[in-house]
Design a protein around this motif. Structure first.
Motif, PDB file in Angstrom:
ATOM      1  N   VAL A  20       7.054   8.340  -5.638  1.00  0.00           N
ATOM      2  CA  VAL A  20       6.126   8.738  -6.697  1.00  0.00           C
ATOM      3  C   VAL A  20       6.511   8.024  -7.994  1.00  0.00           C
ATOM      4  O   VAL A  20       7.670   8.000  -8.389  1.00  0.00           O
ATOM      5  CB  VAL A  20       6.148  10.269  -6.895  1.00  0.00           C
ATOM      6  CG1 VAL A  20       5.316  10.680  -8.087  1.00  0.00           C
ATOM      7  CG2 VAL A  20       5.663  10.957  -5.633  1.00  0.00           C
ATOM      8  N   GLY A  21       5.514   7.403  -8.615  1.00  0.00           N
ATOM      9  CA  GLY A  21       5.741   6.727  -9.878  1.00  0.00           C
ATOM     10  C   GLY A  21       6.199   5.281  -9.767  1.00  0.00           C
ATOM     11  O   GLY A  21       6.454   4.638 -10.770  1.00  0.00           O
ATOM     12  N   THR A  22       6.291   4.754  -8.560  1.00  0.00           N
ATOM     13  CA  THR A  22       6.698   3.360  -8.374  1.00  0.00           C
ATOM     14  C   THR A  22       5.514   2.549  -7.867  1.00  0.00           C
ATOM     15  O   THR A  22       4.466   3.100  -7.514  1.00  0.00           O
ATOM     16  CB  THR A  22       7.859   3.245  -7.369  1.00  0.00           C
ATOM     17  OG1 THR A  22       7.404   3.688  -6.083  1.00  0.00           O
ATOM     18  CG2 THR A  22       9.047   4.092  -7.797  1.00  0.00           C
ATOM     19  N   TRP A  23       5.683   1.239  -7.811  1.00  0.00           N
ATOM     20  CA  TRP A  23       4.612   0.377  -7.318  1.00  0.00           C
ATOM     21  C   TRP A  23       4.357   0.615  -5.832  1.00  0.00           C
ATOM     22  O   TRP A  23       3.256   0.370  -5.348  1.00  0.00           O
ATOM     23  CB  TRP A  23       4.915  -1.098  -7.589  1.00  0.00           C
ATOM     24  CG  TRP A  23       6.146  -1.628  -6.918  1.00  0.00           C
ATOM     25  CD1 TRP A  23       7.408  -1.636  -7.422  1.00  0.00           C
ATOM     26  CD2 TRP A  23       6.227  -2.206  -5.627  1.00  0.00           C
ATOM     27  NE1 TRP A  23       8.281  -2.176  -6.521  1.00  0.00           N
ATOM     28  CE2 TRP A  23       7.583  -2.547  -5.395  1.00  0.00           C
ATOM     29  CE3 TRP A  23       5.304  -2.487  -4.634  1.00  0.00           C
ATOM     30  CZ2 TRP A  23       8.028  -3.141  -4.227  1.00  0.00           C
ATOM     31  CZ3 TRP A  23       5.756  -3.079  -3.462  1.00  0.00           C
ATOM     32  CH2 TRP A  23       7.094  -3.397  -3.269  1.00  0.00           C
ATOM     33  N   GLU A  25       4.058   3.421  -4.350  1.00  0.00           N
ATOM     34  CA  GLU A  25       3.157   4.560  -4.148  1.00  0.00           C
ATOM     35  C   GLU A  25       1.724   4.086  -3.903  1.00  0.00           C
ATOM     36  O   GLU A  25       1.046   4.576  -2.996  1.00  0.00           O
ATOM     37  CB  GLU A  25       3.204   5.478  -5.362  1.00  0.00           C
ATOM     38  CG  GLU A  25       2.311   6.695  -5.234  1.00  0.00           C
ATOM     39  CD  GLU A  25       2.371   7.585  -6.463  1.00  0.00           C
ATOM     40  OE1 GLU A  25       1.962   8.744  -6.339  1.00  0.00           O
ATOM     41  OE2 GLU A  25       2.808   7.124  -7.533  1.00  0.00           O
TER      42      GLU A  25
END
Length: 90
Positions: A20-23, A25
């Motif tokens: 969650v919150g990374t590329w 995702e």
């Protein structure tokens, strides 16, 4: 798609909460959408192949999945997120 697609979508669902919150995702969401749309399209194409309309649909679906997969791989190589992972297009 076969068994590798099924394994891939299961792993995407498992790993979805970890990224969650990374590329990554957006890539997992993109691949989940590709699998779901591809599965629905395959079922419709197989049913319609009884009247020969489904064969071109299955060919178009295979090209669609291939293009989406290659585009996702190119973005993943550059560690870029997918701009709109819930889109049906590219």
């Amino acid at each position: 798609m076969g068994i590798t697609g099924l394994v891939g979508v299961i792993l995407a669902f498992i790993w979805k909460d970890e990224v969650v919150g990374t590329w990554e995702e957006s890539h997992l969401q993109f691949h989940i959408m590709t699998f779901v749309i591809g599965l629905i399209g395959s079922v419709i194409g197989i049913i319609l192949s009884l009247v020969l309309i489904g064969i071109p649909l299955l060919i178009a679906l295979a090209i669609w999945v291939l293009v989406r997969s290659v585009l996702a791989l190119l973005k993943a190589q550059r560690q870029e997120p997918i701009p709109d992972p819930k889109t049906w297009l590219f």
